[in-house]
Design a protein around this motif. Structure first.
Motif, PDB file in Angstrom:
ATOM      1  N   ALA A 156      -1.302  20.639  77.228  1.00 23.09           N
ATOM      2  CA  ALA A 156      -1.937  20.889  78.428  1.00 23.09           C
ATOM      3  C   ALA A 156      -0.611  20.798  79.598  1.00 23.09           C
ATOM      4  CB  ALA A 156      -3.108  20.093  79.058  1.00 23.09           C
ATOM      5  N   ARG A 157       0.134  19.576  79.508  1.00 19.90           N
ATOM      6  CA  ARG A 157       1.145  19.525  80.366  1.00 19.90           C
ATOM      7  C   ARG A 157       2.325  20.591  80.357  1.00 19.90           C
ATOM      8  NH1 ARG A 157       2.595  14.000  83.001  1.00 19.90           N
ATOM      9  NH2 ARG A 157       2.210  15.625  84.873  1.00 19.90           N
ATOM     10  N   THR A 158       2.271  20.975  78.955  1.00 15.74           N
ATOM     11  CA  THR A 158       3.283  22.291  78.964  1.00 15.74           C
ATOM     12  C   THR A 158       2.944  23.231  79.445  1.00 15.74           C
ATOM     13  OG1 THR A 158       4.070  21.144  76.631  1.00 15.74           O
ATOM     14  CG2 THR A 158       4.776  23.717  77.129  1.00 15.74           C
ATOM     15  N   VAL A 159       1.742  23.848  79.225  1.00 13.63           N
ATOM     16  CA  VAL A 159       1.174  25.234  80.019  1.00 13.63           C
ATOM     17  C   VAL A 159       1.474  25.042  81.332  1.00 13.63           C
ATOM     18  CG1 VAL A 159      -0.918  26.608  80.295  1.00 13.63           C
ATOM     19  CG2 VAL A 159      -0.002  25.847  77.963  1.00 13.63           C
ATOM     20  N   GLU A 160       0.844  23.776  81.925  1.00 12.35           N
ATOM     21  CA  GLU A 160       0.662  23.398  83.371  1.00 12.35           C
ATOM     22  C   GLU A 160       1.802  23.480  83.883  1.00 12.35           C
ATOM     23  OE1 GLU A 160      -1.441  19.680  83.448  1.00 12.35           O
ATOM     24  OE2 GLU A 160      -3.161  20.747  82.930  1.00 12.35           O
ATOM     25  N   GLY A 161       2.939  22.724  83.404  1.00 10.24           N
ATOM     26  CA  GLY A 161       4.134  22.927  83.778  1.00 10.24           C
ATOM     27  C   GLY A 161       4.948  24.273  83.853  1.00 10.24           C
ATOM     28  N   TYR A 162       4.553  24.988  82.917  1.00  4.94           N
ATOM     29  CA  TYR A 162       5.320  26.231  82.850  1.00  4.94           C
ATOM     30  C   TYR A 162       4.542  27.151  84.181  1.00  4.94           C
ATOM     31  CZ  TYR A 162       6.223  31.071  82.083  1.00  4.94           C
ATOM     32  OH  TYR A 162       6.418  32.547  81.921  1.00  4.94           O
TER      33      TYR A 162
END
Length: 343
Positions: free
Chosen positions: A120-126
């Motif tokens: 989730a953090r990876t997608v949100e960060g992107y």
């Protein structure tokens, strides 16, 4: 914009020795500590060139706190997911002729909640990073790759999400496959640099790019690949199975890129090799950085080989600066001699 996910990062201690003597007391001539893990190295290499990147990783224990300090010192933007265990400490023993002996710890166990938080953090960060760069105009990486990247045949107008490295205990073998599906759903191109079962599972999801080394590719296809032709055929089969592009790092034999638009080879000489630790990660960073800037696959491969070769000439897992990369000359061959024997 390039966002990296490293589910099993490490603190890398590199120890230089005049000679590794097994079973005896060895005295180091030098040592250094760097933030490590494949994705971390990719982000470090990109940041060292003055470009934007975001590293996503779990962090726990004293090594996790040290990791955050090291990333800040390296100028790497990062998002962490707190975990109960402590990050692993990896040790590399470096000899003057470039021989590297590594001892890697397994890493902390991840829960299902930890894995979900990392994805989730990876997608949100992107999404946050690319939205910011588009609206503020502070970065042209995404908009530049819109026209030039598409013209070069490298897919949609988007940045990259990169899943890298081994998986820690508790992580599902499908983690990178899950990353491919989730990141692509928000418009990202996705690259994977792993090995074994996690890489095989990711291939089934059809990432836009994978970067195995020779041994990892042999394991993936279940066959020895003694010549450049064998490597090319194996990579072509992966492209037919849905992988967008395959970049194979071949150590001293350079690197090969295979995609729907053909094959190219690139190589560069390293006069004094000091360490191979992280060199493949720097190669991947150079390739993705070039693709994100709009270069075609052949020129991107040559850029990656320059980055990787520059890393080999540095101690430990140090990443090259722009000056280090500029000092390396890479030879790009769009029509390589496929009869070349490897190793």
């Amino acid at each position: 914009m390039i966002v990296t996910l490293t589910p099993n990062p490490s603190i890398d201690r590199s120890i230089s020795l005049p000679q590794l003597l097994h079973g005896e007391v060895n005295r180091a001539s030098a040592s250094r500590v760097d933030p490590g893990g494949k994705g971390i190295n990719v982000s470090r290499a990109i940041a060292a060139q003055g470009s934007r990147t975001l590293a996503v990783l779990p962090a726990g224990g004293p090594e996790g706190a040290l990791m955050v300090e090291l990333l800040r010192a390296a100028g790497v933007d990062h998002l962490t997911v707190p975990v109960a265990g402590t990050l692993r400490m990896n040790v590399a023993l470096l000899e003057p002729d470039g021989t590297t002996t590594k001892v890697n710890e397994p890493g902390p166990s991840l829960t299902d909640a930890d894995v979900e938080a990392l994805l989730a953090r990876t997608v949100e960060g992107y999404v946050a990073a690319t939205s910011t760069s588009t609206s503020t105009g502070t970065s042209t990486a995404t908009s530049t790759s819109t026209s030039a990247g598409t013209a070069a045949g490298d897919g949609s107008a988007s940045g990259w999400v990169v899943g890298c490295g081994s998986l820690p205990p508790g992580a599902p073998v499908e983690l990178f496959a899950m990353l491919v599906e989730r990141a692509r759903a928000v418009g990202a191109r996705v690259a994977v640099d792993s090995s074994g079962a996690p890489l095989a599972a990711a291939v089934q999801a059809g990432p836009d790019l994978i970067k195995p080394n020779l041994e990892e590719l042999e394991e993936l296809v279940g066959a020895a690949l003694p010549t450049l032709a064998d490597v090319g055929r194996a990579a072509e089969e992966l492209v037919r199975r849905g992988v967008g592009r395959v970049v194979v790092s071949l150590g001293g034999d350079g690197a090969l890129v295979v995609g729907p638009d053909g094959t190219a080879h690139a190589s560069a000489a390293v006069a004094v090799p000091l360490s191979t630790v992280g060199a493949g990660d720097c190669l991947l960073a150079g390739v993705l950085h070039a693709l994100d800037g709009g270069l075609g696959p052949g020129d991107a491969l040559a850029a990656g080989v320059r980055w990787g070769s520059a890393a080999v000439a540095l101690p430990g897992s140090a990443v090259p600066t722009a000056a280090d990369v500029a000092a390396v000359h890479a030879v790009l061959t769009p029509d390589p001699d496929l009869t070349t024997a490897l190793r």
